[in-house]
Every structure is written in structure tokens, then in C-alpha cells.
Design a protein around this motif. Structure first.
Motif, short mmCIF file in Angstrom:
data_model
loop_
_atom_site.label_atom_id
_atom_site.label_comp_id
_atom_site.label_asym_id
_atom_site.label_seq_id
_atom_site.Cartn_x
_atom_site.Cartn_y
_atom_site.Cartn_z
N ARG A 161 9.20 -9.68 -1.63
CA ARG A 161 8.05 -8.56 -1.98
C ARG A 161 7.01 -8.67 -0.92
NH1 ARG A 161 7.64 -7.28 -8.01
NH2 ARG A 161 9.78 -7.64 -8.43
N ASP A 221 6.88 -10.72 1.68
CA ASP A 221 7.24 -10.64 3.01
C ASP A 221 7.38 -9.20 3.37
OD1 ASP A 221 7.36 -13.48 3.48
OD2 ASP A 221 9.35 -13.78 3.20
N GLY A 222 7.66 -8.38 2.72
CA GLY A 222 7.71 -7.04 2.87
C GLY A 222 6.56 -6.45 3.14
N TRP A 223 5.57 -6.80 2.11
CA TRP A 223 4.32 -6.06 2.27
C TRP A 223 3.52 -6.84 3.58
CZ3 TRP A 223 2.72 -7.89 -3.50
CH2 TRP A 223 3.32 -7.06 -4.40
N LEU A 224 3.73 -8.10 3.89
CA LEU A 224 3.17 -8.54 5.13
C LEU A 224 3.54 -7.73 6.30
CD1 LEU A 224 2.98 -12.38 4.56
CD2 LEU A 224 1.16 -10.82 4.56
N MET A 225 5.11 -7.39 6.29
CA MET A 225 5.49 -6.48 7.36
C MET A 225 4.85 -5.33 7.32
SD MET A 225 7.52 -7.41 9.49
CE MET A 225 8.98 -7.41 10.61
N GLN A 226 4.91 -4.61 6.30
CA GLN A 226 4.04 -3.24 6.17
C GLN A 226 2.66 -3.43 6.86
OE1 GLN A 226 4.49 -2.14 2.36
NE2 GLN A 226 6.60 -1.22 2.69
N GLU A 280 1.45 -5.63 8.91
CA GLU A 280 1.42 -5.83 10.50
C GLU A 280 2.07 -4.83 10.91
OE1 GLU A 280 4.11 -9.28 11.31
OE2 GLU A 280 3.01 -10.50 9.99
N GLU A 281 2.90 -3.78 10.59
CA GLU A 281 3.39 -2.47 11.05
C GLU A 281 1.85 -1.68 11.19
OE1 GLU A 281 6.59 -1.11 8.80
OE2 GLU A 281 7.99 -2.63 9.87
#
Length: 153
Positions: free
Chosen positions: A27, A29-34, A36-37
Motif C-alpha cells: 500500500r 509503495d502504491g501511495w508513493l507511486m501515486q 510521484e505521479e
């Protein structure tokens, strides 16, 4: 008999905690990706806003530069320039066509007659810009006649 269950329970609890932690890591990692996006989108939006602002400034500067004239003015100026070129070309053609070899001879004879009237003295001639071949030849004949009259006198 209970002793073997304790390590099994501890191992099972450790696996559950590990699974929960892996899910949390997933989760996060997903938040970090969001995030960054989102940051990339913000940077892109800022760049787009900057470009649009510069385009608007350029457009305003162009309009200000063009405020002093319109298309009709440009067309009128270009037409006036074409007319002036045509007029000059016609004047050049008339000058070039107006002097012939006979004219050169007549000019030389008239100059000689004027020099004879003056008593053989040189007559001051005005200086002119020579624009055609015939005019240059006439000037050469006049200069030769003046030089001959000065040498004879």
C-alpha cells in the motif's frame, strides 16, 4: 502435547504479521507511486502554465507591434513601392533610349562651338552621375574635347 503448538502458533502469528507488513509495504509503495505521479502531473501543469503565459505575452507583444498598421496599410505601402520601381524603370529606359551616337556627335559639336566662342578657353561643365552607357560615352567625348581645347590654348 501442548508444547509443539506454541512454536507453531508463534510461527503462524509471525507469518500473519509478515503478510500484514507486506500488504502495508504494498500500500505504501502504491501511495508513493501515486505521489510521484501527482508530482509529475504538477510539474507538467506548471510547465504548461509557463508556456501558455509566455505565449500570451508573445501574442500581446505581437499585437502591440502590429497596432500601428493594418493589412490595408501594408498593401498600400507595397503598391507604392511597386509604383515607384516602375516609375524609376521607365525613367531609366527613357534616359537610355534618348541618347544615341548622333546625339553624342551633336553634343561634341556644340561643345566645340561654345569653346570657339569663348576664345578657346575651357568651359566649366557640370558634373553629373552617369547612369547609362550612352551618357558615359557623351561624357568621354566632352572630356576629350575639353582636353584638346586646353592643350591647344
Amino acid at each position: 502435547v501442548r508444547a509443539p503448538l506454541v512454536p507453531y502458533t508463534k510461527a503462524l502469528n509471525a507469518l500473519k504479521r509478515r503478510k500484514v507488513q507486506e500488504q502495508l509495504v504494498g500500500r505504501i509503495d502504491g501511495w508513493l507511486m501515486q505521489i510521484e505521479e501527482m508530482l509529475g502531473s504538477i510539474e507538467q501543469a506548471q510547465a504548461t502554465a509557463s508556456v501558455l503565459q509566455r505565449l500570451q505575452q508573445g501574442n500581446e507583444a505581437l499585437k502591440a507591434a502590429q497596432a500601428g498598421f493594418n493589412i490595408e496599410d501594408v498593401q498600400s505601402i507595397l503598391q507604392d513601392m511597386d509604383d515607384a520601381k516602375e516609375h524609376q524603370a521607365e525613367a531609366d529606359r527613357l534616359i537610355a533610349d534618348s541618347l544615341t551616337a548622333e546625339d553624342d556627335d551633336a553634343i561634341a559639336a556644340e561643345l566645340a562651338a561654345l569653346e570657339d566662342l569663348e576664345g578657346g578657353g575651357a568651359v566649366a561643365t557640370p558634373v553629373a552621375v552617369v547612369t547609362t552607357k550612352e551618357a558615359a560615352e557623351a561624357a568621354a567625348v566632352a572630356a576629350a574635347a575639353t582636353a584638346a581645347a586646353t592643350a591647344a590654348g
